[in-house]
Design a protein around this motif. Structure first.
Motif, PDB file in Angstrom:
ATOM      1  N   GLU A 183       0.832  -1.211   0.000  1.00  0.00           N
ATOM      2  CA  GLU A 183       0.000   0.000   0.000  1.00  0.00           C
ATOM      3  C   GLU A 183       0.867   1.262   0.000  1.00  0.00           C
ATOM      4  OE1 GLU A 183      -3.142   2.207   2.936  1.00  0.00           O
ATOM      5  OE2 GLU A 183      -3.320   0.019   2.728  1.00  0.00           O
ATOM      6  N   GLU A 184       1.920   1.263   0.813  1.00  0.00           N
ATOM      7  CA  GLU A 184       2.838   2.415   0.845  1.00  0.00           C
ATOM      8  C   GLU A 184       3.522   2.602  -0.517  1.00  0.00           C
ATOM      9  OE1 GLU A 184       4.357   2.571   5.476  1.00  0.00           O
ATOM     10  OE2 GLU A 184       5.223   1.068   4.127  1.00  0.00           O
ATOM     11  N   PHE A 185       3.923   1.479  -1.121  1.00  0.00           N
ATOM     12  CA  PHE A 185       4.566   1.554  -2.433  1.00  0.00           C
ATOM     13  C   PHE A 185       3.606   2.108  -3.480  1.00  0.00           C
ATOM     14  CE2 PHE A 185       5.556  -0.362  -6.563  1.00  0.00           C
ATOM     15  CZ  PHE A 185       6.802   0.212  -6.785  1.00  0.00           C
ATOM     16  N   GLU A 186       2.364   1.639  -3.472  1.00  0.00           N
ATOM     17  CA  GLU A 186       1.370   2.138  -4.439  1.00  0.00           C
ATOM     18  C   GLU A 186       1.137   3.624  -4.248  1.00  0.00           C
ATOM     19  OE1 GLU A 186      -1.845  -0.594  -3.679  1.00  0.00           O
ATOM     20  OE2 GLU A 186      -1.094  -2.025  -5.185  1.00  0.00           O
ATOM     21  N   VAL A 223       4.092   5.436  -5.789  1.00  0.00           N
ATOM     22  CA  VAL A 223       4.011   5.464  -7.258  1.00  0.00           C
ATOM     23  C   VAL A 223       2.993   6.501  -7.722  1.00  0.00           C
ATOM     24  CG1 VAL A 223       3.373   4.123  -9.316  1.00  0.00           C
ATOM     25  CG2 VAL A 223       4.818   3.093  -7.547  1.00  0.00           C
ATOM     26  N   VAL A 224       1.870   6.598  -7.020  1.00  0.00           N
ATOM     27  CA  VAL A 224       0.852   7.585  -7.362  1.00  0.00           C
ATOM     28  C   VAL A 224       1.443   8.995  -7.236  1.00  0.00           C
ATOM     29  CG1 VAL A 224      -1.336   8.646  -6.603  1.00  0.00           C
ATOM     30  CG2 VAL A 224      -1.136   6.161  -6.842  1.00  0.00           C
ATOM     31  N   ARG A 225       2.197   9.255  -6.173  1.00  0.00           N
ATOM     32  CA  ARG A 225       2.826  10.572  -6.003  1.00  0.00           C
ATOM     33  C   ARG A 225       3.833  10.853  -7.113  1.00  0.00           C
ATOM     34  NH1 ARG A 225       3.829   8.835  -0.797  1.00  0.00           N
ATOM     35  NH2 ARG A 225       6.072   9.065  -1.145  1.00  0.00           N
ATOM     36  N   LEU A 226       4.600   9.855  -7.510  1.00  0.00           N
ATOM     37  CA  LEU A 226       5.609  10.045  -8.562  1.00  0.00           C
ATOM     38  C   LEU A 226       4.976  10.318  -9.926  1.00  0.00           C
ATOM     39  CD1 LEU A 226       8.444   7.448  -7.921  1.00  0.00           C
ATOM     40  CD2 LEU A 226       8.565   9.922  -7.733  1.00  0.00           C
ATOM     41  N   THR A 227       3.864   9.697 -10.180  1.00  0.00           N
ATOM     42  CA  THR A 227       3.252   9.807 -11.514  1.00  0.00           C
ATOM     43  C   THR A 227       2.187  10.882 -11.608  1.00  0.00           C
ATOM     44  OG1 THR A 227       1.688   8.039 -10.990  1.00  0.00           O
ATOM     45  CG2 THR A 227       3.735   7.400 -12.089  1.00  0.00           C
TER      46      THR A 227
END
Length: 99
Positions: free
Chosen positions: A88-91, A94-98
């Motif tokens: 969940e933290e990784f997802e 990724v949302v913040r990066l994209t």
């Protein structure tokens, strides 16, 4: 009357193609030289190269990172003891990066 000079031509693929005069070869960019060489190919080979180039360009733009994203990746790679993340933290990351 004065005759106009034309650039030399060579027979390539059943057609007569214009060659690049030697005096211009040094002034051409790599891109211009590549295009000149591609124009010497038969139409079906030109189409194949064009499709490959366009596919490559599409792939590059689809996965390009912003300068900020590159900096974040470099910062995280430089960490000596990187933090572990849940899925969940990784997802979320990724949302913040994209975004």
């Amino acid at each position: 009357s004065t005759k106009a000079r034309s650039t030399p031509r060579s027979r390539q693929g059943g057609r007569f193609e214009r060659q690049v005069p030697l005096c211009y070869a040094d002034a051409m960019t790599k891109f211009e030289r590549a295009i000149a060489e591609l124009k010497k190919l038969p139409p079906d080979q030109q189409e194949a190269w064009a499709a490959m180039i366009l596919q490559n360009l599409e792939h590059q733009t689809r996965y390009a990172l912003t300068d900020e994203q590159v900096a974040e990746v470099k910062r995280r790679l430089a960490e000596e003891d990187p933090k572990e993340m849940t899925l969940e933290e990784f997802e979320d990351f990724v949302v913040r990066l994209t975004a």
